[in-house]
Structure formats: structure tokens, C-alpha cells
Design an enzyme around this catalytic site. Structure first.
Site, PDB file in Angstrom:
ATOM      1  N   MET A 192      41.903 -20.997 -19.846  1.00 51.77           N
ATOM      2  CA  MET A 192      41.529 -20.804 -18.444  1.00 51.77           C
ATOM      3  C   MET A 192      42.150 -21.903 -17.602  1.00 51.77           C
ATOM      4  SD  MET A 192      40.102 -19.244 -16.038  1.00 51.77           S
ATOM      5  CE  MET A 192      40.112 -19.787 -14.338  1.00 51.77           C
ATOM      6  N   GLU A 193      42.774 -21.511 -16.477  1.00 52.80           N
ATOM      7  CA  GLU A 193      43.648 -22.384 -15.708  1.00 52.80           C
ATOM      8  C   GLU A 193      42.931 -23.255 -14.681  1.00 52.80           C
ATOM      9  OE1 GLU A 193      43.741 -18.309 -13.500  1.00 52.80           O
ATOM     10  OE2 GLU A 193      43.670 -19.008 -15.561  1.00 52.80           O
TER      11      GLU A 193
ATOM     12  N   GLU B  97      49.240 -21.366 -18.640  1.00 52.52           N
ATOM     13  CA  GLU B  97      48.180 -21.974 -17.826  1.00 52.52           C
ATOM     14  C   GLU B  97      48.737 -22.998 -16.839  1.00 52.52           C
ATOM     15  OE1 GLU B  97      45.459 -20.476 -17.946  1.00 52.52           O
ATOM     16  OE2 GLU B  97      45.915 -19.366 -19.775  1.00 52.52           O
TER      17      GLU B  97
END
Length: 924
Positions: free
Chosen positions: A306-307, A341
């Protein structure tokens, strides 16, 4: 666009008639009834808007709860006595509003759980202007891998817990009441009150770290103010970690956080990140905007990564690489995920999709916004419609980045297999969806995190990049990011910037790829005219089930070719904008081969007449046709066969030309395509003969690569060895099974450890040909494994067992405490490789439906489990059974996946009925 209402229809006309699907009449009752069936959902009102959150959180890692308080600077736009916010599973104790320069007003609290909203009522109207909204609340550190949740880990034998976050798409509201929509951006100040011995991280650098006076066991950690950003990008992590650190060429601090005692496993990701940040700085022409970036491995994590801006969270298997025990496949995966990401730090974080207003762009042709306009005319708001703009772009540029860092990986050939192939397969279904798809209730958002948003999105970006050329594409990207930094955008903004940079009809072309589902099959005919070759190319919508293509579908298709005289020089013939178009190739002699879709860059299938296909076979055999084109050629043939446009026997004959193949990715794709046929033929008595056919096909390459690495072999040979030996072993080749058993026993006894690159092939082979003793030895290896990579590898292989009782053991083991929730999907899916295993896995899914649906709560892991346990059946009865089960047990967040699985089952049954006798005769 002209919109006017008749008695029964909405008529939409456009200034161009070339794309009738985008301008055809739309049945209003069908649109409105479809919307009525969706959950009643409305976006938050605009009367109060947040500007800044001052957030303080105190997690309790023993009670699995947290205390929170927030002071939100808001702008009251118009008089109101209500403030509506998003909130889920949070209990608010106190709320007040203080207007700037005014007195505090206490508010009352009303919960709307179905809408995931909190309504705050005040005794008098709040007047326009700035003020501070203060909220005190408590919440749960849940075990659902969403919101603010707990993650279990061990140090030695001691079980411990971390507090971590996952907010995308709509779960920030589980950590603090907020305006949880991507278009409603604000800045954030975060303070965490945590145990003194814990690491506490957030998006920004620490500015204060001090002991709590009232409790010596706690510390209060504060972080600098974030840039303006969406709520889903906020993050915080509290736990015990080690780290490695470095800095990129521009001085940005980079840290990789690992489990305690495993810091060396972060070095590979650190190296990738330090190389990648300057690459993106240069490519986008914009510097990374934060002073630091942390990459952290989370034990329990539903997605791959998750970025979150400045604090990127990963599964352990997507970040950690053991220098001695990780496979080449794992290293590639980590490089791609890190690249993906970090790309989001610009494309998604700096500029975020989902503009709340209309995308007002006078340069765009009117039909580009036709579908979007229709939805708005009917009251449907935009929200996560442009998700693909984030994920599709990052899924494309991750390959560009890894190709820069590791050219020896040949990742663009792998892209054709991993992303393009997957997207084409899904998008051929009737139950696919356009890249830009309307989303309503938050529970529907997870369903569009699929192969269309990611893989089709990245594939059409790749096609566009090839059409424009790298220089104009980069120039357009810089215009887009510079113009819209710290803002929200929609797809048309990107097209406008690229059109401005290139002077080409980007918006006109790309509207045909993002606003309608599916893709074309190009049918080609040729005529020799002296020294020239004339091609007539026609397009129609490709249908996975065959049959006549529906009318109204048309694409602007960049048509490119390779020729025998210049096999390494792709030639763009032009943009095909009609149903049929003629092209002339100069100086292509009679008998020379011509291949459309050079480099397999275009998002379409190609169907050749027999003489053109046969002319290509010598180039396949002698490898003079480039790898991407050899891959695309056979991939198209398998798809055409599945659709009934090419006999399966013709495809199997053509596959024989690949016996001399040496490329890893071509073999990987070929193996996958043959595996799809294998799954169907398991319901036929010719399955044993098919396995012999495959063993014969793979025998030469298996002999060439052997079991042991050679001193001069390239980076991809270990991956090729794994694919080939796993296929030979799974299909029962005696020599392969014997060697796998010998090496497995030596590994278990400690006599000779298996190299990481051989483990998957050996595990699958011994389990699929073994008994309960092999299974028990494998469980022992699982218990002893210290790396999550090894546990996942064993979990994926365990389901290869053939015995019914052993399959049942694997399925029950998947829900045990020894298996992390996100990994259970691998165990269950691994059982579906055989007809018996498939039936047992489906039965297990049905019997444990409530447990599984509660565990994953409608997330994409549940969708993937639905897909893997259903889509490989091959009878109409099973299609009906799956349909009936989900009518009785609805899963709204997986509804499209369910329909896709039912469609695939019917396609399998149709293929078997059509092709079984001819294939049986051929194999005999």
C-alpha cells in the site's frame, strides 16, 4: 453532446459517428433500474469541508483497542446545524465546534451504520467561516486487516502484536471520524502515544519524541505536517522492527523496516528503492516531495502493498529477500512491487484520481465524456471511477523502472504474460467491465481492484506509450503532474496533457479503450502485388464464447507489423479508425512472413488466414521471431480456440513448433495455456493421453536446463527450470518424479539442502505423486520455516496432493492458527488443480462460507477465493449450482467475480463438448 428526453429513451448524439457504441441510444429504464438495484448511497455534502486534521491516537496492544482525539480545522461553506462525516466501528464520547473567534458549541451524536456515517447535531446553525471541530472517541484494533488493526508476530517463542493501518479504499473512517473520500484532501498532524520500547512510524519524519509524564512506560511521538492529501494515504505503525537505511542520489532518506533480527532481508528492497527514486525524479521531471520514505514489512496484510505517502506498507513476501534462501522469482516480485508503490508517490499521491467536479476540458472531443455525462444526467456521482488511473499507470511504470534497474530480467516479455495476457482473458468475457467503471457504495470499491483496473489499465498505457514514443510521453507526463500536483484529476486531464505534448489524438483514441469493455480481434487478409504485400485488416469485438460480435463496438487501433526481412524493427502502419482498413507493405517478397501486433504491444488478438500462420512457423522453430511475438502468437491461438474460432487440434499441432523454444516467459505462458486445457480435460477419459503429450513437448527443454545450474546460465534460467520441472513432475514423468523424490529426501534429512529456485518444483512433484508420509514431512518443513516466503511456497504446493483425505487435511489446515489469514487463500486455491480437489475445495468453501465471509468481510481476497474454487468446473450443472448457491448466499462485493466464474464454467463445458472427440483422435 446533445441530450434530450423522449418518452422512453435518452438519446445521446455526438459530433462524430465513428463510434456508435459511445453515441447509441441508451435505454433509460435499464439505466435507472440498474441504479435502483445498487445500495442507496450518497456522497458527503459539501456544506462543511476539512482543511487540517490534528490527530492523536493511543493504541492498547493488550486490550486491542485505541483512544483517539482530533481537532479538525474546517470551513463551513453555508449555514448548517449538522455535520456529516464518515465513521465505522468508532464510539464517540464527546464532540464540540468552536468557530474562529467564537464560543464552543457542544454537539449531539447520531450513528448511521449502514451508510458508514456519523451525523453531528448542534443546537444552533454554524455560520460560514473557519472553525475547529473537536472529537474524542475510542475504537477497536480489529483483526480484519482493514482500518487500524492488529497484526500478530513472534520474537522467539513469545507472541506479540503490532498496531498497523490499511485505509484504501474507504477504511480511514475505522481509525478516526473523517471526510473519507479521495477528492476531499487535507493536511494532517499526527501524534502517537505508544509503549516506550516500540517503534512508532507515520507518513512524515518525527519532530518530537518524549516520555509521558503520567506513565513512564509510554512515549508521545509527534510528526511533521503532511502535504495536502487524501485520507486513504495516511498511515501509522506501532511495533518492534529492525531496519536498514540509506539515501538516494538526491539525499532522500530511505529505510526498510524488517522483523526483528532480519534486517539483512531488507537490503535488496533498499537497493531497489535507492535506485528507483532518482529514476522517477528524472522521468517525471519532478523531485520526490517528502524528506523521507519508509518501506515496512507487515506480518498480516491483505494486499501486496500500500502506497501510503512516505510510509509504504508491504506483505513480508513483497519486501523481504533472504540473500541465501530467496528464489529468483521472489526477488523479481519484490523489485516490481517496490517500483509500483514508489511510482504511486507521484502518480496517485502527488496527483490523485477522482476529481469531484466535472472534467471540464474544451480540447477533448465531445464523445470522450459521453458515458460519463449519461451517468451524471441520471444523478450518478463520480468517486473511485478513475481508480485505474492510479493502478494502471503504476502497473505499467513498475516494469519500466525494473527494466532500468535490472535489464537482465527481460521484464517487458514477462509483462506480455503476466499483465497483458491476464487482462485479455478477463476482458473477453461478457461479464467484464470498462476500465472506467462507476462505483457506488464503499462496499463496491474493492471489486474494481481487479485485472481490468491493473492489467488492462497498464496494457493500454503501454500501447499508448509505444504509439506516442517515449519523448512525447515523458513530456506529457511532466505537464500533467506539474499542472495538477496536490490536486485531484480525472482521466481526461492526462489525455489532454499527452495530446498537448504529442499533437496526436490521444483523447479520441483512448476513449475507445477506457469507456467500453472488451477489445477487438483483428482479422487479416493479404495479397501479393509484385514486390509489395497488401493487407486488409478488419476489426470486431472479440468474444470469449465465440458467436457473432455485437454491433456498435469500434476501437482506434494502432496497427504495427514485423516482417521477415526486418524482424527486430517494428513498423507502425497507422491508426485504424474504421471497421476495415487497407495497408501496403513495400518490398515484402512472396513467401516472406508478416506478423501483426509487433512486440505484442497492442491490446487485441490477431486471427490469420492459414497461409500467413504457416509462414510464421519456421520463424517460431528457428527462434528468428522475437520472444514477445512468439508468445503473443500462441497466446492468440489458444484464445481463438477457446472461442471456437480455431480448432483445438490445429492449436496443438502448432504448439509442436515450440519444441526448440528457449525463452522462460514463452514457456511459462505456454505452460499456463496448456494447464487451462488440462483442467477441462480432467473431466474426460483422454486426460492421461494429454499429459503424455505435454511431457513429450517439454522433454527437450527439461533435458536442456537439467536440475543443476550451469556456470554461464542467465538470470532467467532458474525460473525456466522451475516451470519446466514442475510441469513434468506434476504430469508424472517417471525420471522427474524419481529425481525430485531423491532430492526431497536429501533435503529433509539435512544431507543436501534444496536451492530456493528448485523448491517449488520439487515440492509440487513429490506431493502430487506422494502419500501421507510426504505430506507429514512437508508439514514439518512448514513448522520449521523461519521465512514467510518458504511458508507461502509450501502452502501453495500442499494442495497438489491427490488423495481425498489429504486434500481435506490441507483445507482444514488452511483455517488453523498456523496459517495467516491472508495466506489461507493460497492453501485453498492450491487444492483446485485436480478435479477431485476442485470439488472438495468448493464443498469446503460452501460449508465454511460464514467463517470465510466474516474473516475477509467482502474484500478482494474473498473474491479471489470465489474465483479459484469455481471457475475451472466444466459442466452446465456446476454452473447452475454455483449460481444457485450465491443467489442464496449473496456476496455483493464479489458479484461480478461470481458472474465471471459462471461464464467461464459454461465456456469450459462448451469447449469440451465441441473439441473432445477431435482432440481424442489427435492424441491417439
Amino acid at each position: 453532446i446533445y441530450l434530450y428526453k423522449g418518452p422512453k429513451k435518452l438519446h445521446i448524439s455526438s459530433r462524430t459517428a465513428r463510434f456508435p457504441l459511445l453515441s447509441q441510444s441508451v435505454n433509460a429504464s435499464r439505466f435507472t433500474s440498474s441504479m435502483a438495484c445498487q445500495k442507496n448511497f450518497q456522497r458527503l455534502p459539501k456544506n462543511v469541508v476539512p482543511k487540517h486534521y490534528k490527530l492523536k491516537l493511543k493504541p492498547d496492544l493488550q486490550k486491542f483497542s485505541f483512544e483517539g482525539s482530533e481537532d479538525i480545522t474546517v470551513e463551513v461553506v453555508c449555514p448548517t446545524h449538522k455535520i456529516k462525516m464518515n465513521s465505522v466501528d468508532i464510539e464517540v464520547q464527546e464532540v464540540s465546534y468552536t468557530p474562529e473567534g467564537g464560543e464552543e458549541l457542544k454537539g449531539s451524536i447520531n450513528y448511521c451504520p449502514n451508510e458508514e456515517e456519523l451525523v453531528l447535531d448542534f443546537p444552533c446553525q454554524l455560520q460560514p467561516g473557519k472553525g475547529t471541530l473537536t472529537i474524542k472517541y475510542t475504537g477497536e484494533l480489529n483483526d480484519k486487516m482493514k482500518g487500524f488493526y492488529r497484526s500478530r508476530y513472534h520474537i522467539g517463542e513469545e507472541e506479540k502484536f503490532a498496531a498497523v493501518t490499511q485505509f484504501e479504499a474507504t477504511d480511514a473512517r475505522r481509525a478516526f471520524p473523517c471526510w473519507d473520500e479521495p477528492a476531499i484532501k487535507a493536511t494532517f498532524d499526527v501524534t502517537l502515544v505508544v509503549p516506550s520500547d516500540k517503534v512508532a512510524l507515520s507518513n512524515m519524519p518525527i519532530i518530537s519524541d518524549k516520555a509521558v509524564e503520567e506513565d513512564e512506560g509510554l512515549k508521545e511521538v509527534s510528526y511533521s505536517t503532511t502535504p495536502i492529501m487524501s485520507t486513504y494515504l495516511l498511515a501509522f505503525v506501532v511495533g518492534e522492527f529492525d531496519f536498514v537505511e540509506g539515501a538516494d542520489a538526491n539525499g532522500v532518506a530511505v529505510r526498510v523496516y524488517t522483523p526483528v533480527g532480519k534486517s539483512e532481508q531488507g537490503n535488496f528492497a533498499l537497493d531497489v528503492a535507492v535506485k528507483t527514486l532518482p529514476f522517477y525524479n528524472d522521468y517525471f521531471g519532478i523531485a520526490y516531495p517528502l524528506p523521507k520514505v519508509d518501506l515496512i514489512a507487515i506480518p498480516d496484510f491483505s494486499a501486496g502493498a500500500m502506497e501510503n505517502w512516505g510510509l509504504i506498507t508491504y506483505r513480508e513476501t513483497a519486501l523481504l529477500v533472504d540473500p541465501e534462501n530467496s528464489s529468483a522469482r521472489c526477488k523479481q516480485w519484490v523489485a516490481l512491487v517496490v517500483g509500483h508503490e514508489l511510482a504511486h508517490q507521484w502518480f496517485g499521491n502527488l496527483v490523485t484520481m477522482n476529481w469531484r467536479k466535472d472534467c471540464e476540458n474544451p480540447k477533448m472531443h465531445s464523445y470522450i465524456r459521453t458515458a460519463e455525462f449519461v451517468y451524471r444526467a441520471l444523478g450518478k456521482p463520480e468517486w473511485w471511477t478513475h481508480l485505474w488511473l492510479n493502478e494502471g499507470f503504476a502497473s505499467w511504470i513498475e516494469y519500466l523502472c525494473v527494466d532500468y534497474c535490472f535489464p537482465e530480467y527481460d521484464v517487458w516479455t514477462q509483462f506480455v504474460n503476466n499483465d497483458l495476457g491476464q487482462a485479455l482473458e478477463m476482458d473477453a468475457l461478457d461479464n467484464s467491465h470498462p476500465i472506467e467503471v462507476e462505483v457506488g457504495h464503499p462496499s463496491e470499491v474493492d471489486e474494481i481492484f481487479d485485472a481490468i483496473s491493473y492489467s488492462k489499465g497498464s496494457s493500454v498505457i503501454r500501447m499508448l506509450h509505444d504509439y506516442l514514443g517515449d519523448e512525447d510521453f515523458r513530456k506529457g507526463m511532466n505537464i500533467y503532474l506539474t499542472r495538477h500536483q496536490y490536486q485531484n484529476t480525472c482521466t481526461e486531464h492526462l489525455w489532454s496533457a499527452l495530446e498537448e505534448a504529442s499533437g496526436k489524438p490521444v483523447g479520441e483514441m483512448m476513449a475507445t479503450w477506457t469507456k467500453q469493455k472488451g477489445f477487438p480481434v483483428l482479422k487479416v487478409d493479404q495479397e501479393q502485388c509484385g514486390k509489395d504485400r497488401h493487407l486488409t485488416v478488419s476489426q470486431s469485438k472479440f468474444m470469449a464464447g465465440g458467436g457473432p460480435a455485437p454491433s456498435g463496438y469500434r476501437w482506434l487501433v494502432p496497427v504495427s507489423v514485423l516482417t521477415q526481412s526486418q524482424p527486430d524493427q517494428p513498423m507502425l502502419l497507422g491508426l485504424m479508425d474504421n471497421c476495415s482498413k487497407d495497408f501496403c507493405l513495400h518490398f515484402v517478397s512472396h513467401g516472406q512472413w508478416v506478423k501483426l501486433n509487433a512486440g505484442t504491444v497492442g491490446f487485441y488478438r490477431v486471427m490469420y488466414p492459414s497461409e500467413m500462420l504457416q509462414a510464421l512457423m519456421p520463424a517460431v522453430k528457428d527462434l528468428s521471431l522475437p520472444p514477445k511475438d512468439r508468445l503473443g502468437l500462441q497466446s492468440d491461438l489458444f484464445a481463438l480456440s477457446r472461442a471456437g474460432l480455431t480448432p483445438a487440434v490445429d492449436v496443438l499441432r502448432t504448439v509442436g513448433a515450440y519444441k526448440n523454444e528457449t525463452d522462460f516467459t514463452v514457456w511459462s505462458n505456454l505452460s499456463s495455456n496448456l494447464s487451462s486445457i488440462s483442467a477441462i480435460l480432467q473431466y474426460s477419459d483422454i486426460y492421461p493421453a494429454f499429459k503424455k503429450y505435454v511431457i513429450n513437448l517439454f522433454s527437450k527443454i527439461a533435458s536442456d536446463v537439467g536440475w543443476d545450474p550451469k556456470p554461464d546460465e542467465d538470470t532467467l534460467t532458474p525460473l525456466l527450470r522451475e516451470v519446466v520441472l514442475a510441469r513434468m513432475g506434476r504430469y508424472g514423468d517417471e525420471a522427474t518424479v524419481a529425481e525430485a523424490n531423491k532430492r526431497f529426501e536429501a533435503h529433509c534429512s539435512g544431507e543436501a539442502k534444496l536451492p530456493a529456485d528448485l523448491k517449488s518444483a520439487v515440492y509440487t512433484t513429490v506431493l502430487s505423486n506422494g502419500d501421507s508420509q510426504v505430506y507429514e514431512k512437508m508439514l514439518k518443513l512448514y513448522d520449521e520455516a523461519d521465512m514467510q516466503e518458504e511458508r507461502v511456497r509450501i502452502g501453495r504446493a500442499l494442495g497438489s496432493v491427490e488423495d481425498k483425505e489429504l486434500i481435506q487435511k490441507v483445507l482444514f489446515f488452511s483455517l488453523s492458527e498456523k496459517v495467516r489469514a491472508q495466506d489461507a487463500v493460497f492453501f485453498i486455491s492450491g487444492c483446485t488443480g485436480s478435479a477431485v480437489g476442485r470439488e472438495l475445495a468448493w464443498k469446503f468453501f460452501k460449508e465454511n462460507f460464514l467463517t470465510l465471509s466474516d474473516r475477509y468481510q467482502g474484500g478482494f481476497l474473498l473474491s479471489r477465493l470465489v474465483q479459484s474454487t469455481t471457475e475451472h468446473f466444466a459442466t452446465e450443472d456446476m454452473a447452475a449450482e454455483v449460481d444457485e448457491f450465491f443467489k442464496e448466499h449473496p456476496l455483493p462485493s464479489a458479484e461480478r467475480t461470481i458472474q465471471q466464474s459462471i461464464e467461464n464454467i459454461k465456456l469450459n463445458a462448451k469447449w469440451l463438448e465441441r473439441e473432445e472427440e477431435a482432440v481424442k483422435k489427435y492424441l491417439s
